[in-house]
Design a protein around this motif. Structure first.
Motif, PDB file in Angstrom:
ATOM      1  N   ALA A   1       4.172  -1.044   2.928  1.00 26.77           N
ATOM      2  CA  ALA A   1       3.649  -1.966   3.953  1.00 26.77           C
ATOM      3  C   ALA A   1       3.606  -3.360   3.346  1.00 26.77           C
ATOM      4  O   ALA A   1       3.493  -3.524   2.124  1.00 26.77           O
ATOM      5  CB  ALA A   1       2.257  -1.536   4.407  1.00 26.77           C
ATOM      6  N   GLU A   2       3.711  -4.364   4.211  1.00 28.52           N
ATOM      7  CA  GLU A   2       3.561  -5.734   3.743  1.00 28.52           C
ATOM      8  C   GLU A   2       3.037  -6.600   4.874  1.00 28.52           C
ATOM      9  O   GLU A   2       3.145  -6.263   6.058  1.00 28.52           O
ATOM     10  CB  GLU A   2       4.870  -6.297   3.191  1.00 28.52           C
ATOM     11  N   ALA A   3       2.441  -7.727   4.489  1.00 32.86           N
ATOM     12  CA  ALA A   3       1.875  -8.662   5.461  1.00 32.86           C
ATOM     13  C   ALA A   3       2.077 -10.071   4.931  1.00 32.86           C
ATOM     14  O   ALA A   3       2.027 -10.295   3.713  1.00 32.86           O
ATOM     15  CB  ALA A   3       0.396  -8.391   5.684  1.00 32.86           C
ATOM     16  N   PRO A   4       2.328 -11.042   5.819  1.00 32.19           N
ATOM     17  CA  PRO A   4       2.499 -12.417   5.349  1.00 32.19           C
ATOM     18  C   PRO A   4       1.207 -12.969   4.762  1.00 32.19           C
ATOM     19  O   PRO A   4       0.109 -12.597   5.175  1.00 32.19           O
ATOM     20  CB  PRO A   4       2.903 -13.172   6.626  1.00 32.19           C
ATOM     21  N   LEU A   5       1.366 -13.829   3.781  1.00 31.93           N
ATOM     22  CA  LEU A   5       0.219 -14.465   3.144  1.00 31.93           C
ATOM     23  C   LEU A   5       0.522 -15.941   2.961  1.00 31.93           C
ATOM     24  O   LEU A   5       1.327 -16.326   2.119  1.00 31.93           O
ATOM     25  CB  LEU A   5      -0.071 -13.813   1.783  1.00 31.93           C
ATOM     26  N   ALA A   6      -0.103 -16.760   3.786  1.00 27.69           N
ATOM     27  CA  ALA A   6      -0.026 -18.215   3.640  1.00 27.69           C
ATOM     28  C   ALA A   6      -1.458 -18.712   3.532  1.00 27.69           C
ATOM     29  O   ALA A   6      -2.241 -18.582   4.486  1.00 27.69           O
ATOM     30  CB  ALA A   6       0.680 -18.850   4.824  1.00 27.69           C
ATOM     31  N   MET A   7      -1.830 -19.246   2.374  1.00 24.06           N
ATOM     32  CA  MET A   7      -3.232 -19.590   2.148  1.00 24.06           C
ATOM     33  C   MET A   7      -3.347 -20.769   1.193  1.00 24.06           C
ATOM     34  O   MET A   7      -2.508 -20.972   0.316  1.00 24.06           O
ATOM     35  CB  MET A   7      -3.985 -18.390   1.564  1.00 24.06           C
ATOM     36  N   PRO A   8      -4.391 -21.584   1.362  1.00 27.36           N
ATOM     37  CA  PRO A   8      -4.685 -22.632   0.398  1.00 27.36           C
ATOM     38  C   PRO A   8      -5.405 -22.020  -0.804  1.00 27.36           C
ATOM     39  O   PRO A   8      -5.716 -20.825  -0.805  1.00 27.36           O
ATOM     40  CB  PRO A   8      -5.618 -23.563   1.186  1.00 27.36           C
ATOM     41  N   PRO A   9      -5.725 -22.796  -1.820  1.00 32.80           N
ATOM     42  CA  PRO A   9      -6.514 -22.265  -2.926  1.00 32.80           C
ATOM     43  C   PRO A   9      -7.845 -21.696  -2.403  1.00 32.80           C
ATOM     44  O   PRO A   9      -8.465 -22.244  -1.498  1.00 32.80           O
ATOM     45  CB  PRO A   9      -6.739 -23.481  -3.823  1.00 32.80           C
ATOM     46  N   GLY A  10      -8.240 -20.575  -2.975  1.00 34.66           N
ATOM     47  CA  GLY A  10      -9.454 -19.909  -2.513  1.00 34.66           C
ATOM     48  C   GLY A  10      -9.225 -18.417  -2.377  1.00 34.66           C
ATOM     49  O   GLY A  10      -8.347 -17.854  -3.029  1.00 34.66           O
ATOM     50  N   ARG A  11      -9.980 -17.786  -1.487  1.00 35.95           N
ATOM     51  CA  ARG A  11      -9.878 -16.331  -1.317  1.00 35.95           C
ATOM     52  C   ARG A  11      -9.450 -15.994   0.096  1.00 35.95           C
ATOM     53  O   ARG A  11      -9.859 -16.651   1.057  1.00 35.95           O
ATOM     54  CB  ARG A  11     -11.206 -15.638  -1.628  1.00 35.95           C
ATOM     55  N   ALA A  12      -8.638 -14.948   0.197  1.00 33.60           N
ATOM     56  CA  ALA A  12      -8.204 -14.453   1.500  1.00 33.60           C
ATOM     57  C   ALA A  12      -7.975 -12.952   1.384  1.00 33.60           C
ATOM     58  O   ALA A  12      -7.697 -12.432   0.306  1.00 33.60           O
ATOM     59  CB  ALA A  12      -6.927 -15.155   1.960  1.00 33.60           C
ATOM     60  N   SER A  13      -8.090 -12.267   2.518  1.00 30.99           N
ATOM     61  CA  SER A  13      -7.915 -10.816   2.531  1.00 30.99           C
ATOM     62  C   SER A  13      -6.885 -10.436   3.586  1.00 30.99           C
ATOM     63  O   SER A  13      -6.820 -11.062   4.652  1.00 30.99           O
ATOM     64  CB  SER A  13      -9.253 -10.129   2.819  1.00 30.99           C
ATOM     65  N   ARG A  14      -6.094  -9.428   3.289  1.00 29.86           N
ATOM     66  CA  ARG A  14      -5.145  -8.886   4.243  1.00 29.86           C
ATOM     67  C   ARG A  14      -5.321  -7.366   4.301  1.00 29.86           C
ATOM     68  O   ARG A  14      -5.532  -6.721   3.279  1.00 29.86           O
ATOM     69  CB  ARG A  14      -3.703  -9.201   3.832  1.00 29.86           C
ATOM     70  N   ARG A  15      -5.233  -6.808   5.506  1.00 33.74           N
ATOM     71  CA  ARG A  15      -5.357  -5.363   5.682  1.00 33.74           C
ATOM     72  C   ARG A  15      -3.989  -4.791   6.032  1.00 33.74           C
ATOM     73  O   ARG A  15      -3.318  -5.281   6.939  1.00 33.74           O
ATOM     74  CB  ARG A  15      -6.376  -5.020   6.771  1.00 33.74           C
ATOM     75  N   LEU A  16      -3.592  -3.766   5.310  1.00 39.47           N
ATOM     76  CA  LEU A  16      -2.296  -3.126   5.509  1.00 39.47           C
ATOM     77  C   LEU A  16      -2.495  -1.624   5.662  1.00 39.47           C
ATOM     78  O   LEU A  16      -3.322  -1.024   4.968  1.00 39.47           O
ATOM     79  CB  LEU A  16      -1.373  -3.387   4.312  1.00 39.47           C
ATOM     80  N   SER A  17      -1.722  -1.025   6.561  1.00 38.74           N
ATOM     81  CA  SER A  17      -1.828   0.411   6.825  1.00 38.74           C
ATOM     82  C   SER A  17      -0.604   1.144   6.304  1.00 38.74           C
ATOM     83  O   SER A  17       0.514   0.630   6.368  1.00 38.74           O
ATOM     84  CB  SER A  17      -1.988   0.677   8.326  1.00 38.74           C
ATOM     85  N   VAL A  18      -0.851   2.357   5.820  1.00 43.62           N
ATOM     86  CA  VAL A  18       0.221   3.194   5.271  1.00 43.62           C
ATOM     87  C   VAL A  18       0.049   4.608   5.805  1.00 43.62           C
ATOM     88  O   VAL A  18      -1.072   5.130   5.858  1.00 43.62           O
ATOM     89  CB  VAL A  18       0.176   3.206   3.729  1.00 43.62           C
ATOM     90  N   ILE A  19       1.150   5.227   6.202  1.00 40.27           N
ATOM     91  CA  ILE A  19       1.143   6.626   6.640  1.00 40.27           C
ATOM     92  C   ILE A  19       1.714   7.490   5.514  1.00 40.27           C
ATOM     93  O   ILE A  19       2.753   7.172   4.943  1.00 40.27           O
ATOM     94  CB  ILE A  19       1.958   6.813   7.931  1.00 40.27           C
ATOM     95  N   ILE A  20       1.007   8.567   5.199  1.00 40.99           N
ATOM     96  CA  ILE A  20       1.428   9.498   4.151  1.00 40.99           C
ATOM     97  C   ILE A  20       1.713  10.840   4.803  1.00 40.99           C
ATOM     98  O   ILE A  20       0.819  11.446   5.414  1.00 40.99           O
ATOM     99  CB  ILE A  20       0.343   9.645   3.066  1.00 40.99           C
ATOM    100  N   ASP A  21       2.937  11.302   4.708  1.00 36.76           N
ATOM    101  CA  ASP A  21       3.311  12.596   5.280  1.00 36.76           C
ATOM    102  C   ASP A  21       2.867  13.728   4.357  1.00 36.76           C
ATOM    103  O   ASP A  21       2.927  13.610   3.128  1.00 36.76           O
ATOM    104  CB  ASP A  21       4.821  12.669   5.491  1.00 36.76           C
ATOM    105  N   GLU A  22       2.430  14.824   4.992  1.00 36.88           N
ATOM    106  CA  GLU A  22       1.992  16.021   4.261  1.00 36.88           C
ATOM    107  C   GLU A  22       1.108  15.655   3.073  1.00 36.88           C
ATOM    108  O   GLU A  22       1.436  15.919   1.907  1.00 36.88           O
ATOM    109  CB  GLU A  22       3.199  16.842   3.801  1.00 36.88           C
ATOM    110  N   PRO A  23      -0.016  15.055   3.351  1.00 38.28           N
ATOM    111  CA  PRO A  23      -0.867  14.549   2.258  1.00 38.28           C
ATOM    112  C   PRO A  23      -1.454  15.671   1.410  1.00 38.28           C
ATOM    113  O   PRO A  23      -1.726  16.769   1.889  1.00 38.28           O
ATOM    114  CB  PRO A  23      -1.969  13.805   3.013  1.00 38.28           C
ATOM    115  N   ARG A  24      -1.619  15.362   0.145  1.00 39.35           N
ATOM    116  CA  ARG A  24      -2.287  16.274  -0.782  1.00 39.35           C
ATOM    117  C   ARG A  24      -3.705  15.761  -0.974  1.00 39.35           C
ATOM    118  O   ARG A  24      -3.910  14.635  -1.420  1.00 39.35           O
ATOM    119  CB  ARG A  24      -1.523  16.321  -2.112  1.00 39.35           C
ATOM    120  N   ARG A  25      -4.667  16.594  -0.639  1.00 35.41           N
ATOM    121  CA  ARG A  25      -6.071  16.181  -0.702  1.00 35.41           C
ATOM    122  C   ARG A  25      -6.596  16.204  -2.139  1.00 35.41           C
ATOM    123  O   ARG A  25      -6.141  16.968  -2.986  1.00 35.41           O
ATOM    124  CB  ARG A  25      -6.941  17.085   0.182  1.00 35.41           C
TER     125      ARG A  25
END
Length: 845
Positions: free
Chosen positions: A256-280
């Protein structure tokens, strides 16, 4: 790229001057230390503390030997200064860089090239200081002045006009409550008072050319057998404007990826991922503790500006603590499955935290795994552990109950104190929340019980109004401030929060059945071990009994002239006021007077193991009413008498061997009635098992009296009665005092043997077992009792007392040899081998 010229001074830091991503550069390990107000500088080591630096310089004796610590209390009243210099090549001073301290103990003023860059007041926090514009080419001087943790807060105590009820603080004013520092440093009933100051965890310079990934937190949005959806909150700390993307990679491929355009400082981005046949991810004993590795990157064009790798486990967790027909439940569900907890309380493994690196942690978890433990409780009077601890817990499937660092006293609740705690809690929660092992956040240890049971107003002369105000302020701390911060920073565990442990108080029977308990009636209340069977809670979080360490460990702090429980050295290494008397009285009641000092040490460990086994079996047999047994305690912070199963030097006591046997995931437990004895199969595994129980009664000489076999279908997560026998019928009219009932449980990969004795086995019932030893084919030690039963057989090699054999303190049935192995890499030798059994200790052999 890191460049260093050949002729640079030894304190030059290898700063990467042409690198896109961040880089951590350790500061010099060698520093100098002095007492403030003096001119004499001593060599110092960072991480470190004033006690160990003074000891290394020869200025003080080892505080762990004899009663030396008593003469070292002056150290806590002094201020101390650390200093070092580091060299930067021209050009390096212009890079973006942070000075990072992972632990400062505690009231520290940090100066860089003469400028104050940091004032710290919390041992538990990590501090990061931007050094832009403060570094220079050539030598840079760094100093850390640490104020006495008593002098720093004494005026607050005097202004407040009251003394807080910190009864474990071995001083009159109880100043420890004002300082965010390990409470056990001020004394506990298993620890000396050693109030240290120092740079207790790593310190380094982190170069951040463009940005760094400050955090990556995962939320499990959906977890099914076919697929899982997870989301990541990736937080970026930029030192210049960034125009690029944030990526999540799995196995080298972009997920997954998301654009990041930011000035100096802090920023957060949320990205989702699907995992097939997950191992718990599963706790130990229920499945694989599978971890997924994810890489997080900030990329601009072809350049990777920042990267972070983290491992996550996919699992759901529920903390069930609800009213029910018995009072209030207390258990954990992992991936929808109720889990019976087989746990231990964990304290700091050293009074001086900097002496613990990754190697001791690896050994601790090896010991935990071997003992079939599935949870460690990080207790609230110590410290939050290092990253390696939680990483190893993730890898091994060991759940972690995490106390916040508050224990056994009320605390101030002024705005400055609450602000300090807020920063600490936010820091700790964000630091640990990504760990799959983390099962519970707990506000404090025993404060609710103290309020209800310990008569603080009378002991400390509080008025009703004063006490009510103090209690109200602490309710705000543990029932509002901390849980709100947990919900903000770890929303997936917002419901996995307990304000105070325990909920049920052993001194107030009316609270029985109301959640978890710390049952101290046997130790503090002077009750006998059978009281554990009569006081079974919904979940046991503390119980235990003390023992002495073995002779090899005692010899490290007490010379032969001090081998008496009343000597100064032995008294100094017993931090409970009446501990030695309780141990020796317990030995006298169970075995009679111990003949000799070494035998007394051995018998104390046998006594401790017997008592804790009785408690563990009572708790396991009460499933599902009781869903956990967590004994006090796993380890030691210094050498001495304590409740531990593993002593300070890593030597297993009888308790740890007994815990391993009693914590077998599927096992056999005997329960004695007035006229009957019952065999129960306890199965903590998730799957049903078809098992066979072979039973036999033998005289101590090995003569058979009775035998039988039963087949048992044990459901997953159950206790099944396998067999019940009438004692009189089994005996055939004869006495069974010199007999043992042996049960062997087999099937489905299980092979467990347990013994039941029909009465207390004392010296007069035992004869010389005639134990013989031989070296086995695969570097094992083969032991056989040739004449009669040998109880609690302990094997040691005088030349290698640190070796923990694969089994020890076990019962050896006549004519039935047992093979045990030394630790990996060690060889068995018959020369210098010492074999002790109960009859030897009782007869003074």
């Amino acid at each position: 790229m890191t460049t260093l010229s050949k002729d640079l001074p030894s304190n030059a830091l290898p700063i990467p001057v042409r690198q896109d991503g961040p880089a951590s550069v350790p500061l010099p390990r060698r520093w100098s230390l002095r007492e403030v107000g003096t001119e004499r500088w001593l060599p110092a080591t960072v991480p470190g503390c004033n006690f160990t630096d003074l000891m290394e310089a020869g200025d003080i004796a080892d505080p762990f030997v004899g009663d030396n610590f008593r003469s070292l209390q002056w150290i806590e009243e002094r201020d101390w200064e650390y200093r070092t210099t580091f060299f930067l090549e021209p050009g390096a001073e212009d890079l973006h860089a942070d000075l990072v301290f992972e632990g400062l103990d505690t009231y520290a003023t940090v100066r860089l090239n003469g400028d104050v860059v940091l004032e710290s007041d919390n041992m538990f926090r990590r501090y990061r200081v931007c050094c832009d514009g403060r570094l220079r080419a050539g030598d840079n001087e760094l100093s850390v002045t640490i104020r006495s943790p008593l002098a720093a807060v004494r005026d607050r105590h005097e202004r407040g006009g009251i003394t807080y009820p910190a009864e474990n603080d071995d001083s009159e004013a109880k100043l420890s409550v004002y300082t965010r520092k390990a409470a056990c440093h001020f004394g506990w009933d298993w620890a000396p008072r050693l109030v240290s100051s120092g740079i207790c965890r790593p310190a380094y310079l982190e170069v951040v050319p463009h940005c760094r990934i400050a955090d990556a937190a995962m939320t499990v949005e959906r977890l099914e057998d076919d697929s899982a959806t997870v989301s990541f909150a990736v937080e970026v700390d930029a030192r210049e404007a960034i125009d690029g993307v944030v990526r999540v990679l799995r196995a080298g491929a972009v997920a997954a990826e998301a654009p990041l355009a930011m000035p100096p400082g802090r920023a957060s981005r949320r990205l989702s991922v699907i995992i097939d046949e997950p191992r718990r991810w599963w706790p130990r004993g229920l499945g694989e503790a599978h971890l997924y590795a994810f890489d997080f990157e900030v990329v601009a064009g072809e350049r990777t500006l920042a990267a972070l790798r983290r491992r996550f486990g996919l699992r759901t967790i529920e903390f069930v603590n609800q009213p029910d027909e018995h009072g209030r439940s207390f258990y954990f569900k992992i991936n929808g499955l109720p889990v019976f907890i087989r746990g231990a309380n964990y304290i700091p493994p050293d009074m001086f935290a900097h002496r613990v690196d990754d190697r001791p942690y690896r050994q601790i978890f090896a010991d935990v795994v071997q003992a079939n433990i599935n949870m460690l409780r990080v207790w609230g009077g110590g410290a939050y552990e290092s990253p390696a601890f939680y990483d190893l817990a993730d890898e091994h499937g060991i759940l972690v109950w995490q106390d916040f660092m508050f224990a056994n006293t009320l605390y101030p609740a002024d705005e400055a104190f609450l602000a300090n705690v807020s920063g600490e809690v936010a820091d700790v929660v964000r630091r640990l929340r990504h760990h799959a092992c983390l099962a519970l956040w707990c506000g404090n240890n025993e404060i609710d019980m103290g309020i209800a049971c310990w008569d603080w107003p009378a002991k400390f002369a509080y008025t009703d109004a004063q006490f009510a105000a103090m209690v109200s302020a602490n309710q705000r701390l543990f029932r509002q401030l901390i849980p709100d911060l947990v919900a903000t920073h770890d929303p997936g565990r917002a419901d996995c929060y307990l304000p105070s442990s325990p909920q049920s108080f052993w001194e107030k029977p009316s609270t029985a059945g109301q959640g978890n308990s710390h049952y101290w009636g046997v130790w503090h209340g002077g009750e006998e071990f059978p009281a554990y069977r009569e006081n079974v809670p919904r979940f046991m979080t503390e119980f235990g009994f003390q023992s002495f360490p073995g002779a090899a460990t005692v010899a490290r702090y007490a010379g032969p002239e001090d081998w008496d429980v009343d000597s100064a050295a032995m008294r100094a290494h017993q931090r409970h006021a009446t501990g030695n008397e309780r141990i020796t009285e317990g030995i006298r009641r169970r075995f009679g007077v111990a003949p000799g000092f070494a035998n007394m040490l051995y018998l104390s460990q046998v006594l401790q193991a017997e008592g804790v086994r009785i408690g563990i079996e009572a708790h396991r047999l009460a499933r599902p009413y009781c869903m956990g047994t967590v004994y006090w305690q796993l380890n030691d912070a210094w050498p001495g008498a304590s409740w531990s199963g593993i002593d300070y030097f890593g030597r297993w006591k009888a308790l740890h061997y007994e815990v391993r046997r009693s914590f077998e995931p599927t096992t056999l437990c005997f329960e004695a009635g007035r006229k009957t004895v019952t065999a129960h199969v306890v199965n903590d595994r998730n799957e049903p098992l078809a098992l066979t129980v072979d039973l036999e009664i033998l005289r101590f000489s090995g003569e058979p009296v009775w035998a039988g076999r039963v087949e048992v279908a044990a459901a997953g997560g159950s206790v099944t009665r396998a067999w019940r026998g009438d004692v009189a019928g089994l005996a055939g009219g004869r006495q069974l005092a010199d007999c043992v009932l042996v049960g062997r449980l087999r099937g489905g990969g299980v092979d467990v043997t347990r013994c039941h004795y029909f009465g207390a086995v004392r010296g007069r019932a035992l004869t010389d077992p005639g134990v013989v030893a031989a070296v086995g084919d695969r570097n094992t030690l083969r032991l056989e009792a040739t004449a009669s039963l040998a109880r609690y057989v302990r094997v040691s090699q005088r030349s290698d007392e640190t070796a923990n054999f694969s089994d020890n303190f076990f019962d050896l049935l006549p004519g039935r040899p047992v093979e045990i192995a030394p630790p990996e890499g060690r060889s068995v030798r018959l020369s210098g081998l010492k074999i002790t059994s109960l009859v030897d200790a009782l007869r003074g052999a």
